[in-house]
Design an enzyme around this catalytic site. Sequence first.
Site, PDB file in Angstrom:
ATOM      1  N   GLY A   1       4.955 -10.282   3.859  1.00 36.01           N
ATOM      2  CA  GLY A   1       5.583 -10.356   4.813  1.00 36.01           C
ATOM      3  C   GLY A   1       4.819 -10.953   6.134  1.00 36.01           C
TER       4      GLY A   1
ATOM      5  N   MET B   1       0.983  -1.205  -0.091  1.00 40.73           N
ATOM      6  CA  MET B   1      -0.016  -0.018  -0.022  1.00 40.73           C
ATOM      7  C   MET B   1       0.962   1.182  -0.092  1.00 40.73           C
ATOM      8  SD  MET B   1      -3.587  -1.018   2.080  1.00 40.73           S
ATOM      9  CE  MET B   1      -3.007  -0.602   3.818  1.00 40.73           C
ATOM     10  N   GLY B   2       2.021   1.085  -0.234  1.00 37.97           N
ATOM     11  CA  GLY B   2       2.973   2.192  -0.298  1.00 37.97           C
ATOM     12  C   GLY B   2       3.506   2.722   0.906  1.00 37.97           C
TER      13      GLY B   2
ATOM     14  N   GLN C   1      -2.886 -12.315   7.591  1.00 34.03           N
ATOM     15  CA  GLN C   1      -2.873 -11.994   6.102  1.00 34.03           C
ATOM     16  C   GLN C   1      -2.269 -13.086   5.235  1.00 34.03           C
ATOM     17  OE1 GLN C   1      -2.485  -8.176   4.075  1.00 34.03           O
ATOM     18  NE2 GLN C   1      -0.487  -8.810   3.563  1.00 34.03           N
TER      19      GLN C   1
ATOM     20  N   HIS D   1       9.318  -3.219   3.585  1.00 37.91           N
ATOM     21  CA  HIS D   1       8.939  -3.714   2.173  1.00 37.91           C
ATOM     22  C   HIS D   1      10.160  -3.819   1.244  1.00 37.91           C
ATOM     23  CE1 HIS D   1       5.558  -0.593   3.409  1.00 37.91           C
ATOM     24  NE2 HIS D   1       4.886  -1.736   3.019  1.00 37.91           N
TER      25      HIS D   1
ATOM     26  N   HIS E   1       9.108   1.108   3.441  1.00 35.69           N
ATOM     27  CA  HIS E   1      10.092   1.292   4.374  1.00 35.69           C
ATOM     28  C   HIS E   1      10.936   0.118   4.165  1.00 35.69           C
ATOM     29  CE1 HIS E   1       7.679  -1.745   6.245  1.00 35.69           C
ATOM     30  NE2 HIS E   1       6.527  -0.955   6.429  1.00 35.69           N
TER      31      HIS E   1
ATOM     32  N   LYS F   1       5.001 -10.146   9.065  1.00 41.07           N
ATOM     33  CA  LYS F   1       4.351  -9.180   9.704  1.00 41.07           C
ATOM     34  C   LYS F   1       2.596  -9.230   9.964  1.00 41.07           C
ATOM     35  CE  LYS F   1       3.713  -4.638  11.340  1.00 41.07           C
ATOM     36  NZ  LYS F   1       2.631  -4.310  10.580  1.00 41.07           N
ATOM     37  N   ASP F   2       2.312  -9.478   8.727  1.00 47.36           N
ATOM     38  CA  ASP F   2       0.741  -9.716   8.756  1.00 47.36           C
ATOM     39  C   ASP F   2       0.581 -10.844   8.741  1.00 47.36           C
ATOM     40  OD1 ASP F   2      -0.607  -6.602   8.056  1.00 47.36           O
ATOM     41  OD2 ASP F   2       1.522  -6.876   7.048  1.00 47.36           O
TER      42      ASP F   2
HETATM   43  P1  AMP Z   1       1.624  -3.067   3.437  1.00 54.49           P
HETATM   44  O1  AMP Z   1       1.933  -1.898   2.499  1.00 54.49           O
HETATM   45  O2  AMP Z   1       1.373  -2.514   4.847  1.00 54.49           O
HETATM   46  O3  AMP Z   1       0.181  -3.407   3.061  1.00 54.49           O
HETATM   47  O4  AMP Z   1       2.642  -4.220   3.226  1.00 54.49           O
HETATM   48  C1  AMP Z   1       2.926  -4.519   2.117  1.00 54.49           C
HETATM   49  C2  AMP Z   1       3.550  -5.953   2.296  1.00 54.49           C
HETATM   50  O5  AMP Z   1       4.880  -5.694   3.276  1.00 54.49           O
HETATM   51  C3  AMP Z   1       2.817  -6.987   3.337  1.00 54.49           C
HETATM   52  O6  AMP Z   1       2.998  -8.221   2.848  1.00 54.49           O
HETATM   53  C4  AMP Z   1       3.487  -6.843   4.553  1.00 54.49           C
HETATM   54  O7  AMP Z   1       3.220  -8.103   5.574  1.00 54.49           O
HETATM   55  C5  AMP Z   1       4.759  -6.421   4.439  1.00 54.49           C
HETATM   56  N1  AMP Z   1       5.444  -5.783   5.443  1.00 54.49           N
HETATM   57  C6  AMP Z   1       5.158  -4.484   6.037  1.00 54.49           C
HETATM   58  N2  AMP Z   1       5.809  -4.417   6.977  1.00 54.49           N
HETATM   59  C7  AMP Z   1       6.798  -5.172   7.145  1.00 54.49           C
HETATM   60  C8  AMP Z   1       7.868  -5.535   8.218  1.00 54.49           C
HETATM   61  N3  AMP Z   1       8.160  -4.841   8.973  1.00 54.49           N
HETATM   62  N4  AMP Z   1       8.565  -6.859   7.998  1.00 54.49           N
HETATM   63  C9  AMP Z   1       8.108  -7.625   6.902  1.00 54.49           C
HETATM   64  N5  AMP Z   1       7.176  -7.544   6.139  1.00 54.49           N
HETATM   65  C10 AMP Z   1       6.498  -6.604   6.274  1.00 54.49           C
END
Ligand code: AMP
Length: 298
Positions: free
Chosen positions: A165, A47-48, A171, A54, A51, A167-168
């Site tokens: 990731g 979702m942009g 998901q 990502h 960091h 982290k989720d």
């Molecule tokens: P998001 O932009 O939050 O939807 O995350 C996009 C992808 O990045 C998802 O698969 C998240 O699980 C992964 N992600 C976000 N933060 C982290 C993190 N700290 N460590 C590993 N993967 C991450």
Amino acid sequence: MLTKPEVIGTIEELRSRLADAQKRIECERAERGEAGGPPRIVLVPTMGALHAGHLTLVRRARSIGDIVVVSIFVNPLQFGVGEDLGSYPRTLEADVAALAEEGVPFVFAPTSQVIYPDGAASTRVTAGAVGSLFEGAARPGHFDGMLTVVAKLFNIVGPDVAVFGQKDAQQVFLVERMLADLNFRPAIEVVPIVREDGGLALSSRNLALEPVQRAAARALSAGLEAAASVAAQGAQVALQAAHARIDAQPLVKLDYLVVVDPQTFLPVGDEHHGPARMLVAALVGHTRLIDNVALDLP
Ligand code: AMP
């Protein structure tokens, strides 16, 4: 020299660019007399507000595939009424610059109109019972919205592999279940959680934390770490250890702290043996944070 990624907004353009890139790679391989199957497309859905977490996914994608596509789409369907859809950070220019550093060729950054031309998809993927637990209990409809957009991205991009990731964790569980239940093609690659010094899991939402809140938020990862260190004594002891750290931090409003079976994603008690995962979610100010850790229960 860095080549800026192509930022693509429409489905037709993306498909045509990917077909061109596949043909080009195939020709180059043929010229070098190399064998090998068709070039592999790897998708990193985001979702942009990118960091280092990502970017770790992006590096993994580059290591396993020939053509990396990073999608950047803040999916309205997975945000509930009153959630942070409007204030979710949008930093496309900086994201593209970071992806240039990583050598990513294609960024798919569609508008909502491109993804949902009729306003909202009336056909949706439903996440089932696990979709209404934990994050799904706090955010009704969130996982249906997430799975629907992931299914659409799989059909739009046609990846061989998609990188997510850890982290989720919920998901990842639900995406893997959707793949199995609906026979989607891509393989899933899961990257461990990337943390900042002090343990806080990196998240785009951390941008909204005041320094004092950020310091307080470290109680989450500290709690999980404490739990993992006593997991040999069972799920209850692990939960107590995590509570002791998290409940001591008044700025952290705990939503849930549970231990689940990775096979079912259902809560377990002391009768459970073997691999498990502890999940935590909390509000720090108005910011919802999640984290998790693997536990090895005796
Ligand atoms: P998001 O932009 O939050 O939807 O995350 C996009 C992808 O990045 C998802 O698969 C998240 O699980 C992964 N992600 C976000 N933060 C982290 C993190 N700290 N460590 C590993 N993967 C991450």
